[in-house]
Design a protein around this motif. Sequence first.
Motif, PDB file in Angstrom:
ATOM      1  N   MET A   1       0.840  -1.184   0.000  1.00 47.91           N
ATOM      2  CA  MET A   1       0.000   0.000   0.000  1.00 47.91           C
ATOM      3  C   MET A   1       0.879   1.240   0.000  1.00 47.91           C
ATOM      4  O   MET A   1       1.928   1.284   0.612  1.00 47.91           O
ATOM      5  CB  MET A   1      -0.896   0.051   1.232  1.00 47.91           C
ATOM      6  N   ASN A   3       1.567   5.444   0.655  1.00 50.40           N
ATOM      7  CA  ASN A   3       1.318   6.387   1.747  1.00 50.40           C
ATOM      8  C   ASN A   3      -0.070   7.018   1.627  1.00 50.40           C
ATOM      9  O   ASN A   3      -0.721   7.292   2.633  1.00 50.40           O
ATOM     10  CB  ASN A   3       2.383   7.475   1.764  1.00 50.40           C
ATOM     11  N   ASP A   5      -2.765   5.632   0.459  1.00 54.93           N
ATOM     12  CA  ASP A   5      -3.753   4.667   0.936  1.00 54.93           C
ATOM     13  C   ASP A   5      -3.814   4.656   2.468  1.00 54.93           C
ATOM     14  O   ASP A   5      -4.897   4.590   3.053  1.00 54.93           O
ATOM     15  CB  ASP A   5      -3.432   3.267   0.422  1.00 54.93           C
ATOM     16  N   TYR A   6      -2.641   4.714   3.096  1.00 60.11           N
ATOM     17  CA  TYR A   6      -2.619   4.749   4.555  1.00 60.11           C
ATOM     18  C   TYR A   6      -3.306   6.001   5.087  1.00 60.11           C
ATOM     19  O   TYR A   6      -4.080   5.946   6.034  1.00 60.11           O
ATOM     20  CB  TYR A   6      -1.178   4.678   5.088  1.00 60.11           C
ATOM     21  N   ASP A   9      -7.048   5.645   4.700  1.00 60.11           N
ATOM     22  CA  ASP A   9      -7.593   4.741   5.712  1.00 60.11           C
ATOM     23  C   ASP A   9      -7.685   5.429   7.079  1.00 60.11           C
ATOM     24  O   ASP A   9      -8.694   5.305   7.785  1.00 60.11           O
ATOM     25  CB  ASP A   9      -6.749   3.473   5.827  1.00 60.11           C
ATOM     26  N   ILE A  10      -6.641   6.143   7.433  1.00 59.19           N
ATOM     27  CA  ILE A  10      -6.641   6.855   8.716  1.00 59.19           C
ATOM     28  C   ILE A  10      -7.728   7.918   8.735  1.00 59.19           C
ATOM     29  O   ILE A  10      -8.431   8.096   9.727  1.00 59.19           O
ATOM     30  CB  ILE A  10      -5.253   7.461   9.000  1.00 59.19           C
TER      31      ILE A  10
END
Length: 104
Positions: A1, A3, A5-6, A9-10
Amino acid sequence: MSNEDYLKDISEIKNLMNKSSRFISLSGLTGILAGIYALIGAAVTYYFVTTYSYGTLLLDGWVFKTIVFILFMVAFLSIVTGIYLTTKKAKKMAKKFGIPHQDD
């Protein structure tokens, strides 16, 4: 994944937490008013003890019963004020008031 995508998600987790949380913080004025109630109660109690009981209390005397009544009135007024002001603050901020449940 990646950055991105992270971060996405966060961000989604944060949005879900904000939507599901309920409003439970107390109004700042609640603490101030509760303190004022306590100071007034303490002053009245001091007056009764020094004026009518000469510095001693009898557990079956009217001064003691009056002091216990003052204690409960301070607690009652503080709780009612807290509920009222917190509910008012929650409505102003368009939030729910209370403890979150599992199904929310």
